[in-house]
Design a protein around this motif. Sequence first.
Motif, PDB file in Angstrom:
ATOM      1  N   GLU A  89       7.340 -24.184 -16.676  1.00 48.16           N
ATOM      2  CA  GLU A  89       8.271 -25.113 -17.320  1.00 48.16           C
ATOM      3  C   GLU A  89       8.417 -24.730 -18.789  1.00 48.16           C
ATOM      4  O   GLU A  89       7.540 -24.084 -19.361  1.00 48.16           O
ATOM      5  CB  GLU A  89       7.740 -26.545 -17.195  1.00 48.16           C
ATOM      6  N   VAL A  90       9.532 -25.109 -19.402  1.00 45.66           N
ATOM      7  CA  VAL A  90       9.757 -24.799 -20.817  1.00 45.66           C
ATOM      8  C   VAL A  90      10.141 -26.074 -21.559  1.00 45.66           C
ATOM      9  O   VAL A  90      11.082 -26.769 -21.158  1.00 45.66           O
ATOM     10  CB  VAL A  90      10.879 -23.744 -21.002  1.00 45.66           C
ATOM     11  N   VAL A  91       9.393 -26.375 -22.615  1.00 47.57           N
ATOM     12  CA  VAL A  91       9.725 -27.514 -23.463  1.00 47.57           C
ATOM     13  C   VAL A  91      10.786 -27.070 -24.461  1.00 47.57           C
ATOM     14  O   VAL A  91      10.574 -26.124 -25.223  1.00 47.57           O
ATOM     15  CB  VAL A  91       8.479 -28.037 -24.206  1.00 47.57           C
ATOM     16  N   THR A  92      11.924 -27.741 -24.458  1.00 48.44           N
ATOM     17  CA  THR A  92      13.013 -27.358 -25.360  1.00 48.44           C
ATOM     18  C   THR A  92      13.230 -28.356 -26.492  1.00 48.44           C
ATOM     19  O   THR A  92      13.879 -28.032 -27.473  1.00 48.44           O
ATOM     20  CB  THR A  92      14.336 -27.210 -24.579  1.00 48.44           C
ATOM     21  N   SER A  93      12.701 -29.567 -26.354  1.00 54.29           N
ATOM     22  CA  SER A  93      12.856 -30.545 -27.434  1.00 54.29           C
ATOM     23  C   SER A  93      11.705 -31.538 -27.403  1.00 54.29           C
ATOM     24  O   SER A  93      11.099 -31.772 -26.342  1.00 54.29           O
ATOM     25  CB  SER A  93      14.189 -31.292 -27.323  1.00 54.29           C
ATOM     26  N   VAL A  94      11.410 -32.100 -28.562  1.00 52.29           N
ATOM     27  CA  VAL A  94      10.373 -33.124 -28.683  1.00 52.29           C
ATOM     28  C   VAL A  94      10.948 -34.283 -29.494  1.00 52.29           C
ATOM     29  O   VAL A  94      11.389 -34.099 -30.625  1.00 52.29           O
ATOM     30  CB  VAL A  94       9.103 -32.586 -29.378  1.00 52.29           C
ATOM     31  N   GLU A  95      10.949 -35.442 -28.894  1.00 51.00           N
ATOM     32  CA  GLU A  95      11.421 -36.655 -29.569  1.00 51.00           C
ATOM     33  C   GLU A  95      10.212 -37.375 -30.141  1.00 51.00           C
ATOM     34  O   GLU A  95       9.256 -37.659 -29.417  1.00 51.00           O
ATOM     35  CB  GLU A  95      12.150 -37.543 -28.562  1.00 51.00           C
ATOM     36  N   GLN A  96      10.233 -37.670 -31.426  1.00 51.99           N
ATOM     37  CA  GLN A  96       9.061 -38.238 -32.095  1.00 51.99           C
ATOM     38  C   GLN A  96       9.413 -39.567 -32.757  1.00 51.99           C
ATOM     39  O   GLN A  96      10.407 -39.681 -33.451  1.00 51.99           O
ATOM     40  CB  GLN A  96       8.532 -37.258 -33.147  1.00 51.99           C
TER      41      GLN A  96
ATOM     42  N   LEU B 131       8.051 -44.367 -19.410  1.00 54.16           N
ATOM     43  CA  LEU B 131       8.034 -42.969 -18.973  1.00 54.16           C
ATOM     44  C   LEU B 131       9.373 -42.511 -18.402  1.00 54.16           C
ATOM     45  O   LEU B 131       9.471 -41.381 -17.899  1.00 54.16           O
ATOM     46  CB  LEU B 131       6.937 -42.782 -17.927  1.00 54.16           C
ATOM     47  N   GLU B 132      10.376 -43.375 -18.473  1.00 50.21           N
ATOM     48  CA  GLU B 132      11.702 -43.036 -17.960  1.00 50.21           C
ATOM     49  C   GLU B 132      11.613 -42.600 -16.502  1.00 50.21           C
ATOM     50  O   GLU B 132      12.223 -41.628 -16.069  1.00 50.21           O
ATOM     51  CB  GLU B 132      12.339 -41.932 -18.815  1.00 50.21           C
ATOM     52  N   ALA B 133      10.813 -43.361 -15.748  1.00 50.08           N
ATOM     53  CA  ALA B 133      10.523 -43.002 -14.366  1.00 50.08           C
ATOM     54  C   ALA B 133      10.781 -44.213 -13.464  1.00 50.08           C
ATOM     55  O   ALA B 133      11.389 -45.201 -13.876  1.00 50.08           O
ATOM     56  CB  ALA B 133       9.074 -42.535 -14.257  1.00 50.08           C
ATOM     57  N   SER B 134      10.290 -44.131 -12.236  1.00 48.77           N
ATOM     58  CA  SER B 134      10.437 -45.226 -11.282  1.00 48.77           C
ATOM     59  C   SER B 134       9.060 -45.773 -10.943  1.00 48.77           C
ATOM     60  O   SER B 134       8.095 -45.001 -10.761  1.00 48.77           O
ATOM     61  CB  SER B 134      11.115 -44.739 -10.003  1.00 48.77           C
TER      62      SER B 134
ATOM     63  N   ARG C 210       5.267 -39.011 -28.952  1.00 50.00           N
ATOM     64  CA  ARG C 210       6.057 -37.792 -28.774  1.00 50.00           C
ATOM     65  C   ARG C 210       6.449 -37.657 -27.307  1.00 50.00           C
ATOM     66  O   ARG C 210       5.600 -37.755 -26.417  1.00 50.00           O
ATOM     67  CB  ARG C 210       5.279 -36.550 -29.214  1.00 50.00           C
ATOM     68  N   LYS C 211       7.732 -37.425 -27.085  1.00 46.81           N
ATOM     69  CA  LYS C 211       8.255 -37.206 -25.740  1.00 46.81           C
ATOM     70  C   LYS C 211       8.697 -35.753 -25.623  1.00 46.81           C
ATOM     71  O   LYS C 211       9.614 -35.320 -26.327  1.00 46.81           O
ATOM     72  CB  LYS C 211       9.424 -38.147 -25.453  1.00 46.81           C
TER      73      LYS C 211
ATOM     74  N   GLU D 212       6.127 -34.792 -20.500  1.00 47.85           N
ATOM     75  CA  GLU D 212       4.863 -35.238 -21.083  1.00 47.85           C
ATOM     76  C   GLU D 212       5.157 -36.292 -22.141  1.00 47.85           C
ATOM     77  O   GLU D 212       6.111 -36.166 -22.915  1.00 47.85           O
ATOM     78  CB  GLU D 212       4.105 -34.071 -21.730  1.00 47.85           C
ATOM     79  N   LEU D 213       4.339 -37.328 -22.169  1.00 50.35           N
ATOM     80  CA  LEU D 213       4.407 -38.323 -23.227  1.00 50.35           C
ATOM     81  C   LEU D 213       3.027 -38.424 -23.862  1.00 50.35           C
ATOM     82  O   LEU D 213       2.015 -38.533 -23.151  1.00 50.35           O
ATOM     83  CB  LEU D 213       4.852 -39.686 -22.683  1.00 50.35           C
ATOM     84  N   ALA D 214       2.973 -38.351 -25.178  1.00 46.60           N
ATOM     85  CA  ALA D 214       1.710 -38.431 -25.908  1.00 46.60           C
ATOM     86  C   ALA D 214       1.812 -39.528 -26.963  1.00 46.60           C
ATOM     87  O   ALA D 214       2.754 -39.547 -27.755  1.00 46.60           O
ATOM     88  CB  ALA D 214       1.380 -37.095 -26.570  1.00 46.60           C
ATOM     89  N   ILE D 215       0.851 -40.427 -26.960  1.00 48.23           N
ATOM     90  CA  ILE D 215       0.786 -41.505 -27.953  1.00 48.23           C
ATOM     91  C   ILE D 215      -0.518 -41.358 -28.722  1.00 48.23           C
ATOM     92  O   ILE D 215      -1.607 -41.408 -28.128  1.00 48.23           O
ATOM     93  CB  ILE D 215       0.863 -42.889 -27.297  1.00 48.23           C
TER      94      ILE D 215
END
Length: 272
Positions: free
Chosen positions: A188-195, A129-132, A223-224, A234-237
Amino acid sequence: MSDPAARGKALPSLGGSPPRYQQLAQTLLNEIGSGRYPVGSQLPTEFELCEQFGVSRSTAREALKRLVQLGLVVRQARIGTTVKSTASVPGYRQLTADVADLHQYATDTTLVIEPGQTRLINATEAEMLEASAGETWLHLQGLRRATGEARPICHTELWLHPAFRAIQGIEGPLRGSVYGAIEQQFGEVVTSVEQEIRAVAIAPHLAEVLQVPRHSPGLWVCRKYRNHRDELIELAISVHPADRFSHTSILRREWAGDAPRDDKAPPRGRGA
């Protein structure tokens, strides 16, 4: 020549009170089924559809996209839109050209989300999740279904950033995107989705809910969703049985100084 056996079959209905592009798609579906456009023939171009139906270029494009998703036509550059079948293929086909198409996918289907829970993430989850480790994310899961399909398209697991863990109104049947709900409720605004897409063997616990044999082939789609600061919100698998989902991407190459290919196209405007 049209397929006589297929011509007697009922084509799928897009149902409801659809926007203009769905009405146009339904008309084309009916005309393919009636034999006006047999297998191997060409559908009108986007420009011709604009003239015939008095719609915008974006509306014509979206209508043809729906036919591609149903597996009835194929679109090729410099050739046009060719009818390849008079009966839709099984499963759900997703066509992706931009982030808006992911929203359309969510609108075309229904995700039934189970009651979620906040999770104190561990080191492994934090890396994903690129988190801590120790942050509290909202963890959700559910089954996505398409209209008229008895079996689910996929099982989806969702992780929402702690800033959005108090999101409301997404449990149960959701016809729309989770990221859209985040945008609406939190600004919030989603500007990109990495798949990322992988071939997988479906695990036993998912095979049962997806109604497939254990370790049968499937597609794993991660999808990130990121904001303008490139932060993961948000992360969806999703795990799809192989025979219920296909994915098509459109990759366009832009050349410096190139003019638009369709010289006859009217000015681009809003979709109807």
